[in-house]
Design an enzyme around this catalytic site. Structure first.
Site, PDB file in Angstrom:
ATOM      1  N   LYS A  86       0.849  -1.187   0.000  1.00  0.00           N
ATOM      2  CA  LYS A  86       0.000   0.000   0.000  1.00  0.00           C
ATOM      3  C   LYS A  86       0.886   1.238   0.000  1.00  0.00           C
ATOM      4  O   LYS A  86       1.754   1.393   0.850  1.00  0.00           O
ATOM      5  CB  LYS A  86      -0.910   0.000   1.239  1.00  0.00           C
ATOM      6  CG  LYS A  86      -1.847   1.197   1.312  1.00  0.00           C
ATOM      7  CD  LYS A  86      -2.773   1.075   2.526  1.00  0.00           C
ATOM      8  CE  LYS A  86      -3.723   2.253   2.612  1.00  0.00           C
ATOM      9  NZ  LYS A  86      -4.650   2.138   3.783  1.00  0.00           N
ATOM     10  N   ASP A 185     -13.656   3.326  11.591  1.00  0.00           N
ATOM     11  CA  ASP A 185     -14.158   3.128  10.224  1.00  0.00           C
ATOM     12  C   ASP A 185     -14.374   1.645   9.943  1.00  0.00           C
ATOM     13  O   ASP A 185     -13.977   1.128   8.896  1.00  0.00           O
ATOM     14  CB  ASP A 185     -13.198   3.736   9.198  1.00  0.00           C
ATOM     15  CG  ASP A 185     -13.859   3.922   7.833  1.00  0.00           C
ATOM     16  OD1 ASP A 185     -15.100   4.056   7.776  1.00  0.00           O
ATOM     17  OD2 ASP A 185     -13.143   3.948   6.815  1.00  0.00           O
TER      18      ASP A 185
END
Length: 342
Positions: A86, A185
């Site tokens: 990432k 989240d």
């Protein structure tokens, strides 16, 4: 090797709210679409390579791309294993600090239900800084991708499987809360499933201290604006839509999101996904008790657990220890009311 079209798995909530990614929260993690398996030999000519912590990794293909980050599939030169790399674009000092925080959150936890980090570094490229997070590659994909497949087949997840996966999610969340942090989240696209259906909580970029004391209108607006950017709208706790000027925001925001995830596992869509898609007010919808459709065929005990979790008033919401205890009790006595599996 043909490269498939991959769906985003890490776009932020601000993209969902400004219309640039209305379906982002509802799209599957596409890692399971990669046409390779762990340990499978690849024949790719002229592959680029990168080095992290003095270890070389070969680029295989792009997995995802979003506004501020993208993910590549890479293969370790020595171990032949696949990893998800990432890369977060850090446009300013604040962006770099946020990426640093995400790295640190991964390092804090060593838990079977929280995605680990293999290595990390900052790289300067063309005058811009990128944060690189090397993460384990989980071939099966996200919880959402599994639910999408079930919906496409007209099937449901068995109650036994729901409880197994949900227990793992609760276990990972419990580890976070016990260290004084909240995920902020939690949603099906941020839960990976390995081949044994072990859930792994991921995307820790929105994590922060669980307990936040709000002192005044300015602080309330700051937190409210932050939540609008970092907490996916259809899984966001009611108290984050209109933050009171003097209050305490705590880890029970995660409990609300946890309830939304459970609902999604039962109904194959989140309780407020359609509200958001229609353009109606999610902030208004979350003030009312969640409605479980009459067509829901799961046990009364599971429905009762869902209702107990999804309380609009955070003071009435249980903590993660209570939820985990209830799940364990249900596992010991709940019938397997649905037998259709993935």
């Amino acid at each position: 090797m043909a490269v498939k079209r991959f769906k985003p798995w890490f776009k932020r909530a601000e993209e969902e709210e400004d219309g640039g990614g209305d379906m982002t929260a509802l799209k599957s993690l596409a890692l399971n679409n990669v046409p390779v398996k762990m340990g499978q030999t690849l024949c790719i000519c002229s592959r680029g390579s990168i080095t992290i912590d003095n270890k070389k990794y070969y680029f295989v293909q792009k997995l995802d791309e979003g506004g501020f980050s993208y993910v590549d599939l890479v293969e370790g030169a020595k171990d032949g294993r696949f990893y998800a790399l990432k890369k977060i674009l850090c446009h300013d000092r604040e962006g770099r600090q946020e990426a640093q925080t995400e790295m640190e959150m991964h390092q804090i936890f060593n838990h079977p239900n929280i995605l680990s980090i293999v290595a990390h570094t900052f790289v300067d490229r063309g005058g811009k800084t990128e944060a690189w997070l090397l993460l384990p590659y989980i071939g099966k994909g996200s919880l959402w991708s599994v639910l999408e497949k079930l919906r496409d087949k007209g099937s449901l997840m068995s109650e036994k499987q729901i409880l197994q996966i949900f227990r793992g999610i609760c276990s990972g969340l419990k580890a976070m809360h016990e260290k004084g942090y909240a995920h902020r989240d939690l949603k099906p696209t941020n839960v990976l499933l390995d081949e044994d259906d072990r859930p792994l909580l991921m995307d820790l970029g929105s994590m922060n201290r669980a307990r936040i004391e709000v002192r005044g209108t300015r602080e309330a607006m700051t937190i409210q604006d932050w939540a609008a950017q970092r907490c996916t709208i259809s899984y966001r706790a009611p108290e984050l839509f209109n933050v009171e000027s003097h209050c305490i925001i705590d880890e029970r925001t995660d409990i609300w999101s946890l309830g939304c995830v459970l609902y999604c596992m039962m109904m194959l869509e989140g309780p407020y996904d359609m509200v958001f898609q229609k353009g109606d007010s999610v902030a208004l919808a979350v003030q009312n008790p969640v409605t479980i459709p009459q067509s829901c065929s799961y046990s009364g005990s599971l429905k009762m657990l869902l209702s107990s979790i999804m309380m609009s008033n955070p003071q009435e919401r249980p903590n993660i220890h209570w939820v985990l205890d209830q799940v364990q009790d249900l596992q010991s006595c709940s019938p397997n009311t649905q037998t259709n599996m993935v």
